[in-house]
Design a protein around this motif. Sequence first.
Motif, PDB file in Angstrom:
ATOM      1  N   ASP A 110     -38.169 -57.223 -37.541  1.00  0.00           N
ATOM      2  CA  ASP A 110     -38.454 -56.269 -36.468  1.00  0.00           C
ATOM      3  C   ASP A 110     -39.960 -56.180 -36.194  1.00  0.00           C
ATOM      4  N   ARG A 111     -40.752 -56.232 -37.258  1.00  0.00           N
ATOM      5  CA  ARG A 111     -42.203 -56.169 -37.070  1.00  0.00           C
ATOM      6  C   ARG A 111     -42.711 -57.411 -36.351  1.00  0.00           C
ATOM      7  N   GLU A 113     -40.991 -59.371 -34.414  1.00  0.00           N
ATOM      8  CA  GLU A 113     -40.463 -59.376 -33.054  1.00  0.00           C
ATOM      9  C   GLU A 113     -41.311 -58.510 -32.136  1.00  0.00           C
ATOM     10  N   ARG A 114     -41.722 -57.352 -32.649  1.00  0.00           N
ATOM     11  CA  ARG A 114     -42.580 -56.482 -31.844  1.00  0.00           C
ATOM     12  C   ARG A 114     -43.939 -57.145 -31.598  1.00  0.00           C
ATOM     13  N   GLU A 115     -44.484 -57.792 -32.646  1.00  0.00           N
ATOM     14  CA  GLU A 115     -45.773 -58.478 -32.476  1.00  0.00           C
ATOM     15  C   GLU A 115     -45.661 -59.629 -31.489  1.00  0.00           C
ATOM     16  N   MET A 117     -43.605 -59.830 -28.941  1.00  0.00           N
ATOM     17  CA  MET A 117     -43.509 -59.287 -27.589  1.00  0.00           C
ATOM     18  C   MET A 117     -44.845 -58.719 -27.133  1.00  0.00           C
ATOM     19  N   LEU A 118     -45.647 -58.213 -28.063  1.00  0.00           N
ATOM     20  CA  LEU A 118     -46.980 -57.705 -27.690  1.00  0.00           C
ATOM     21  C   LEU A 118     -47.924 -58.838 -27.345  1.00  0.00           C
ATOM     22  N   VAL A 127     -42.612 -52.752 -24.755  1.00  0.00           N
ATOM     23  CA  VAL A 127     -42.487 -52.172 -26.096  1.00  0.00           C
ATOM     24  C   VAL A 127     -43.658 -51.278 -26.469  1.00  0.00           C
ATOM     25  N   SER A 128     -44.697 -51.254 -25.654  1.00  0.00           N
ATOM     26  CA  SER A 128     -45.881 -50.468 -25.993  1.00  0.00           C
ATOM     27  C   SER A 128     -46.252 -49.560 -24.825  1.00  0.00           C
ATOM     28  N   LYS A 164     -31.681 -51.546 -24.774  1.00  0.00           N
ATOM     29  CA  LYS A 164     -31.956 -51.274 -26.178  1.00  0.00           C
ATOM     30  C   LYS A 164     -31.125 -50.087 -26.665  1.00  0.00           C
ATOM     31  N   GLY A 264     -34.675 -60.011 -27.909  1.00  0.00           N
ATOM     32  CA  GLY A 264     -34.233 -58.691 -28.356  1.00  0.00           C
ATOM     33  C   GLY A 264     -32.728 -58.559 -28.483  1.00  0.00           C
TER      34      GLY A 264
END
Length: 331
Positions: A110-111, A113-115, A117-118, A127-128, A164, A264
Amino acid sequence: MDFENLHQVLRTLYTEMMPLVGNMTGIAKGVAGLGALFYVASRVWQSLARAEEIDVYPLLRPFAIGLCIMFFPTIVLGTINSVLSPVVKGTNQMMAAQTLDMNKLREQRDRLEREAMLRNPETAFLVSNEEFDKKIDEMQGLNPKHLVTITSMYLERGMYNLKKSMQDAFKSFLEILFQAAALIIDTIRTFFLIVLSILGPIAFGIAVFDGFQSTLTGWLSRYVSVYLWLPVSDLFSTMLAKIQTLMIGKEIAALENPAYIPDGSSVVYIIFMLIGIVGYFVIPTVAGWIIQAGGMGNYGKNINQTVQKSGAVAGAGAGAVGGNVLGKLRK
Protein backbone atom coordinates in the motif's frame (compact mmCIF):
# COMPACT_ATOMS: atom_id res chain seq x y z
CA MET A 1 -16.03 -6.92 15.57
CA ASP A 2 -13.22 -8.97 17.10
CA PHE A 3 -13.83 -12.48 15.81
CA GLU A 4 -10.88 -13.83 17.77
CA ASN A 5 -12.75 -13.12 21.01
CA LEU A 6 -15.74 -15.08 19.67
CA HIS A 7 -13.50 -18.06 18.96
CA GLN A 8 -12.10 -17.76 22.47
CA VAL A 9 -15.66 -17.77 23.85
CA LEU A 10 -16.22 -21.12 22.14
CA ARG A 11 -13.07 -22.52 23.78
CA THR A 12 -14.31 -21.30 27.15
CA LEU A 13 -17.75 -22.78 26.47
CA TYR A 14 -16.25 -26.21 25.86
CA THR A 15 -14.30 -26.02 29.13
CA GLU A 16 -17.33 -24.82 31.10
CA MET A 17 -19.52 -27.63 29.74
CA MET A 18 -17.13 -30.43 30.68
CA PRO A 19 -18.41 -30.78 34.31
CA LEU A 20 -21.72 -31.97 32.80
CA VAL A 21 -19.95 -35.20 31.84
CA GLY A 22 -20.23 -36.26 35.48
CA ASN A 23 -24.04 -36.26 35.20
CA MET A 24 -23.85 -39.05 32.63
CA THR A 25 -21.23 -41.09 34.46
CA GLY A 26 -23.71 -42.61 36.92
CA ILE A 27 -26.11 -43.67 34.16
CA ALA A 28 -23.24 -45.06 32.11
CA LYS A 29 -22.01 -47.08 35.10
CA GLY A 30 -25.40 -48.76 35.40
CA VAL A 31 -25.55 -49.52 31.68
CA ALA A 32 -21.98 -50.81 31.68
CA GLY A 33 -22.58 -52.91 34.80
CA LEU A 34 -25.61 -54.58 33.25
CA GLY A 35 -23.69 -55.16 30.04
CA ALA A 36 -20.71 -56.59 31.96
CA LEU A 37 -23.02 -59.02 33.77
CA PHE A 38 -24.40 -60.42 30.51
CA TYR A 39 -20.98 -60.29 28.84
CA VAL A 40 -19.17 -62.29 31.55
CA ALA A 41 -22.06 -64.68 32.20
CA SER A 42 -22.40 -65.51 28.51
CA ARG A 43 -18.72 -66.36 28.04
CA VAL A 44 -18.42 -68.30 31.29
CA TRP A 45 -21.52 -70.33 30.42
CA GLN A 46 -20.16 -71.08 26.93
CA SER A 47 -16.85 -72.29 28.39
CA LEU A 48 -18.60 -74.48 30.97
CA ALA A 49 -20.97 -75.91 28.35
CA ARG A 50 -18.01 -76.93 26.18
CA ALA A 51 -16.01 -78.20 29.14
CA GLU A 52 -13.25 -75.74 28.26
CA GLU A 53 -11.00 -73.68 30.46
CA ILE A 54 -12.27 -70.18 31.15
CA ASP A 55 -10.16 -67.57 29.37
CA VAL A 56 -9.94 -64.69 31.82
CA TYR A 57 -8.26 -62.16 29.51
CA PRO A 58 -11.31 -61.40 27.28
CA LEU A 59 -13.41 -61.00 30.44
CA LEU A 60 -11.34 -57.98 31.45
CA ARG A 61 -12.75 -55.86 28.63
CA PRO A 62 -15.92 -54.72 30.50
CA PHE A 63 -13.85 -53.83 33.55
CA ALA A 64 -11.43 -51.76 31.45
CA ILE A 65 -14.34 -49.91 29.85
CA GLY A 66 -15.89 -49.40 33.29
CA LEU A 67 -12.63 -47.89 34.52
CA CYS A 68 -12.67 -45.49 31.56
CA ILE A 69 -16.26 -44.52 32.41
CA MET A 70 -15.42 -43.85 36.07
CA PHE A 71 -12.58 -41.49 35.13
CA PHE A 72 -13.92 -40.41 31.73
CA PRO A 73 -12.94 -36.70 31.84
CA THR A 74 -9.39 -37.54 32.95
CA ILE A 75 -8.54 -40.82 31.23
CA VAL A 76 -10.47 -40.50 27.97
CA LEU A 77 -11.01 -36.80 27.24
CA GLY A 78 -7.83 -35.69 28.97
CA THR A 79 -5.69 -38.17 27.04
CA ILE A 80 -7.23 -37.42 23.64
CA ASN A 81 -7.09 -33.65 24.11
CA SER A 82 -3.50 -33.82 25.38
CA VAL A 83 -2.42 -35.80 22.31
CA LEU A 84 -4.25 -33.58 19.79
CA SER A 85 -3.62 -30.23 21.48
CA PRO A 86 -0.03 -29.88 20.12
CA VAL A 87 -1.42 -30.33 16.59
CA VAL A 88 -3.84 -27.45 17.16
CA LYS A 89 -1.12 -25.22 18.63
CA GLY A 90 1.31 -26.04 15.83
CA THR A 91 -1.12 -25.21 13.01
CA ASN A 92 -2.24 -22.06 14.84
CA GLN A 93 1.35 -20.85 15.09
CA MET A 94 1.83 -21.50 11.38
CA MET A 95 -1.28 -19.47 10.57
CA ALA A 96 -0.30 -16.61 12.89
CA ALA A 97 3.23 -16.38 11.44
CA GLN A 98 2.01 -16.47 7.83
CA THR A 99 -0.74 -13.92 8.52
CA LEU A 100 1.77 -11.58 10.16
CA ASP A 101 4.06 -11.77 7.12
CA MET A 102 1.10 -11.15 4.81
CA ASN A 103 0.01 -8.05 6.78
CA LYS A 104 3.54 -6.62 6.71
CA LEU A 105 3.80 -7.12 2.96
CA ARG A 106 0.33 -5.64 2.49
CA GLU A 107 1.35 -2.47 4.34
CA GLN A 108 4.50 -2.26 2.24
CA ARG A 109 2.47 -2.75 -0.94
CA ASP A 110 0.00 0.00 0.00
CA ARG A 111 2.85 2.39 0.78
CA LEU A 112 4.63 1.66 -2.51
CA GLU A 113 1.36 1.98 -4.42
CA ARG A 114 0.72 5.41 -2.95
CA GLU A 115 4.30 6.48 -3.73
CA ALA A 116 3.96 5.24 -7.31
CA MET A 117 0.76 7.22 -7.80
CA LEU A 118 2.39 10.32 -6.29
CA ARG A 119 5.29 10.01 -8.74
CA ASN A 120 2.93 10.21 -11.69
CA PRO A 121 1.67 13.80 -12.26
CA GLU A 122 -1.53 12.46 -13.81
CA THR A 123 -2.52 10.45 -10.71
CA ALA A 124 -0.84 12.35 -7.86
CA PHE A 125 -3.85 14.62 -7.30
CA LEU A 126 -6.11 11.59 -6.87
CA VAL A 127 -4.42 10.38 -3.67
CA SER A 128 -3.00 13.59 -2.22
CA ASN A 129 -4.96 16.65 -1.15
CA GLU A 130 -1.80 18.73 -1.27
CA GLU A 131 -1.11 17.82 -4.87
CA PHE A 132 -4.74 18.47 -5.76
CA ASP A 133 -4.71 21.93 -4.15
CA LYS A 134 -1.35 22.69 -5.72
CA LYS A 135 -2.64 21.83 -9.17
CA ILE A 136 -5.76 23.94 -8.64
CA ASP A 137 -3.67 26.91 -7.52
CA GLU A 138 -1.62 26.71 -10.70
CA MET A 139 -4.78 27.31 -12.72
CA GLN A 140 -5.68 30.88 -11.77
CA GLY A 141 -7.93 33.14 -13.72
CA LEU A 142 -11.14 32.62 -15.63
CA ASN A 143 -9.66 30.89 -18.64
CA PRO A 144 -12.33 28.54 -20.07
CA LYS A 145 -9.70 25.87 -20.67
CA HIS A 146 -8.70 26.02 -17.02
CA LEU A 147 -12.33 25.74 -15.92
CA VAL A 148 -12.79 22.62 -18.05
CA THR A 149 -9.58 21.12 -16.65
CA ILE A 150 -10.57 21.90 -13.05
CA THR A 151 -14.02 20.37 -13.60
CA SER A 152 -12.42 17.28 -15.12
CA MET A 153 -10.08 17.01 -12.13
CA TYR A 154 -12.98 17.16 -9.68
CA LEU A 155 -14.83 14.49 -11.65
CA GLU A 156 -11.80 12.18 -11.86
CA ARG A 157 -11.09 12.60 -8.15
CA GLY A 158 -14.74 11.96 -7.29
CA MET A 159 -14.90 8.83 -9.45
CA TYR A 160 -11.62 7.58 -7.94
CA ASN A 161 -12.93 8.09 -4.40
CA LEU A 162 -16.25 6.44 -5.33
CA LYS A 163 -14.47 3.44 -6.82
CA LYS A 164 -12.18 3.20 -3.79
CA SER A 165 -15.10 3.44 -1.37
CA MET A 166 -17.12 0.77 -3.19
CA GLN A 167 -14.13 -1.56 -3.34
CA ASP A 168 -13.37 -1.05 0.36
CA ALA A 169 -17.03 -1.62 1.28
CA PHE A 170 -17.22 -4.81 -0.76
CA LYS A 171 -13.90 -6.01 0.66
CA SER A 172 -15.16 -5.36 4.19
CA PHE A 173 -18.35 -7.26 3.42
CA LEU A 174 -16.40 -10.26 2.09
CA GLU A 175 -14.05 -10.16 5.08
CA ILE A 176 -17.07 -10.34 7.40
CA LEU A 177 -18.42 -13.31 5.42
CA PHE A 178 -14.98 -14.94 5.53
CA GLN A 179 -14.75 -14.58 9.31
CA ALA A 180 -18.39 -15.66 9.68
CA ALA A 181 -17.71 -18.87 7.73
CA ALA A 182 -14.81 -19.68 10.03
CA LEU A 183 -16.98 -18.93 13.06
CA ILE A 184 -19.77 -21.18 11.77
CA ILE A 185 -17.36 -24.11 11.35
CA ASP A 186 -15.89 -23.48 14.81
CA THR A 187 -19.34 -23.26 16.41
CA ILE A 188 -20.51 -26.53 14.81
CA ARG A 189 -17.22 -28.16 15.86
CA THR A 190 -17.64 -27.01 19.46
CA PHE A 191 -21.25 -28.25 19.53
CA PHE A 192 -20.24 -31.68 18.21
CA LEU A 193 -17.39 -31.97 20.70
CA ILE A 194 -19.64 -31.01 23.63
CA VAL A 195 -22.29 -33.56 22.63
CA LEU A 196 -19.70 -36.30 22.08
CA SER A 197 -18.03 -35.48 25.40
CA ILE A 198 -21.18 -35.35 27.52
CA LEU A 199 -22.73 -38.47 26.01
CA GLY A 200 -19.40 -40.27 25.66
CA PRO A 201 -19.86 -42.32 28.88
CA ILE A 202 -23.20 -43.58 27.55
CA ALA A 203 -21.49 -44.69 24.32
CA PHE A 204 -18.81 -46.49 26.34
CA GLY A 205 -21.47 -48.18 28.47
CA ILE A 206 -23.38 -49.42 25.43
CA ALA A 207 -20.11 -50.70 23.90
CA VAL A 208 -19.94 -53.35 26.65
CA PHE A 209 -22.91 -55.24 25.17
CA ASP A 210 -22.28 -57.82 22.47
CA GLY A 211 -23.02 -56.45 19.03
CA PHE A 212 -22.30 -52.86 20.04
CA GLN A 213 -18.50 -53.09 20.29
CA SER A 214 -18.12 -50.80 17.27
CA THR A 215 -19.76 -47.98 19.25
CA LEU A 216 -16.49 -47.43 21.08
CA THR A 217 -14.33 -47.09 17.95
CA GLY A 218 -17.08 -45.10 16.22
CA TRP A 219 -17.20 -42.57 19.06
CA LEU A 220 -13.41 -42.27 19.13
CA SER A 221 -13.08 -41.77 15.36
CA ARG A 222 -15.83 -39.14 15.28
CA TYR A 223 -14.37 -37.22 18.21
CA VAL A 224 -10.89 -37.14 16.70
CA SER A 225 -12.25 -36.24 13.26
CA VAL A 226 -14.29 -33.32 14.61
CA TYR A 227 -11.41 -32.18 16.81
CA LEU A 228 -9.19 -31.95 13.71
CA TRP A 229 -11.52 -29.43 12.06
CA LEU A 230 -9.66 -26.61 13.77
CA PRO A 231 -6.14 -27.66 12.62
CA VAL A 232 -7.43 -28.20 9.07
CA SER A 233 -9.07 -24.75 9.19
CA ASP A 234 -5.79 -23.18 10.33
CA LEU A 235 -3.91 -24.96 7.54
CA PHE A 236 -6.42 -23.67 4.99
CA SER A 237 -6.01 -20.12 6.31
CA THR A 238 -2.23 -20.55 6.19
CA MET A 239 -2.43 -21.64 2.55
CA LEU A 240 -4.57 -18.65 1.61
CA ALA A 241 -2.23 -16.29 3.45
CA LYS A 242 0.78 -17.82 1.68
CA ILE A 243 -0.84 -17.43 -1.73
CA GLN A 244 -1.67 -13.80 -0.99
CA THR A 245 1.90 -13.28 0.24
CA LEU A 246 3.27 -14.53 -3.08
CA MET A 247 0.83 -12.36 -5.04
CA ILE A 248 1.66 -9.28 -2.95
CA GLY A 249 5.38 -10.01 -3.42
CA LYS A 250 4.91 -9.84 -7.19
CA GLU A 251 2.97 -6.59 -6.86
CA ILE A 252 5.77 -5.10 -4.71
CA ALA A 253 8.36 -6.13 -7.30
CA ALA A 254 6.28 -4.38 -9.99
CA LEU A 255 5.79 -1.26 -7.86
CA GLU A 256 9.54 -0.94 -7.33
CA ASN A 257 9.80 -0.17 -11.07
CA PRO A 258 9.53 3.64 -11.43
CA ALA A 259 7.76 3.26 -14.77
CA TYR A 260 4.95 1.10 -13.35
CA ILE A 261 1.60 2.83 -12.78
CA PRO A 262 -0.81 0.94 -10.46
CA ASP A 263 -4.51 0.84 -11.22
CA GLY A 264 -5.64 0.43 -7.59
CA SER A 265 -7.60 -2.73 -8.40
CA SER A 266 -8.26 -5.34 -5.68
CA VAL A 267 -9.88 -8.02 -7.84
CA VAL A 268 -7.36 -10.69 -6.79
CA TYR A 269 -8.03 -10.04 -3.12
CA ILE A 270 -11.79 -10.30 -3.67
CA ILE A 271 -11.38 -13.57 -5.56
CA PHE A 272 -9.38 -15.11 -2.73
CA MET A 273 -11.98 -13.99 -0.22
CA LEU A 274 -14.64 -15.82 -2.25
CA ILE A 275 -12.41 -18.91 -2.43
CA GLY A 276 -11.90 -18.77 1.33
CA ILE A 277 -15.62 -18.45 2.07
CA VAL A 278 -16.46 -21.51 -0.04
CA GLY A 279 -13.38 -23.45 1.04
CA TYR A 280 -14.18 -23.27 4.74
CA PHE A 281 -17.21 -25.52 4.23
CA VAL A 282 -15.15 -28.39 2.82
CA ILE A 283 -13.04 -28.59 6.00
CA PRO A 284 -15.22 -31.39 7.53
CA THR A 285 -14.68 -33.46 4.38
CA VAL A 286 -10.89 -33.03 4.54
CA ALA A 287 -10.86 -33.90 8.26
CA GLY A 288 -12.85 -37.04 7.41
CA TRP A 289 -10.04 -38.07 5.05
CA ILE A 290 -7.54 -37.95 7.93
CA ILE A 291 -9.68 -39.98 10.35
CA GLN A 292 -12.37 -42.04 8.67
CA ALA A 293 -15.53 -41.42 10.70
CA GLY A 294 -18.71 -43.23 9.69
CA GLY A 295 -22.20 -41.88 10.17
CA MET A 296 -21.38 -38.37 8.94
CA GLY A 297 -22.17 -38.87 5.26
CA ASN A 298 -25.44 -36.92 5.34
CA TYR A 299 -23.70 -34.02 7.03
CA GLY A 300 -21.02 -33.95 4.34
CA LYS A 301 -23.73 -34.07 1.66
CA ASN A 302 -25.55 -31.12 3.21
CA ILE A 303 -22.29 -29.19 3.51
CA ASN A 304 -21.54 -29.76 -0.18
CA GLN A 305 -25.01 -28.51 -1.14
CA THR A 306 -24.50 -25.44 1.05
CA VAL A 307 -21.14 -24.77 -0.59
CA GLN A 308 -22.67 -24.92 -4.07
CA LYS A 309 -25.49 -22.53 -3.13
CA SER A 310 -23.24 -20.10 -1.25
CA GLY A 311 -20.70 -20.15 -4.07
CA ALA A 312 -23.41 -19.35 -6.63
CA VAL A 313 -24.81 -16.51 -4.49
CA ALA A 314 -21.37 -15.07 -3.74
CA GLY A 315 -20.36 -15.28 -7.40
CA ALA A 316 -23.57 -13.59 -8.52
CA GLY A 317 -23.11 -10.85 -5.93
CA ALA A 318 -19.51 -10.27 -6.93
CA GLY A 319 -20.47 -10.14 -10.60
CA ALA A 320 -23.30 -7.68 -9.96
CA VAL A 321 -21.14 -5.37 -7.85
CA GLY A 322 -18.26 -5.57 -10.30
CA GLY A 323 -20.59 -4.84 -13.22
CA ASN A 324 -22.03 -1.79 -11.48
CA VAL A 325 -18.59 -0.45 -10.67
CA LEU A 326 -17.34 -0.93 -14.23
CA GLY A 327 -20.55 0.57 -15.64
CA LYS A 328 -20.22 3.70 -13.53
CA LEU A 329 -16.55 4.05 -14.36
CA ARG A 330 -17.20 3.79 -18.08
CA LYS A 331 -19.86 6.46 -17.85
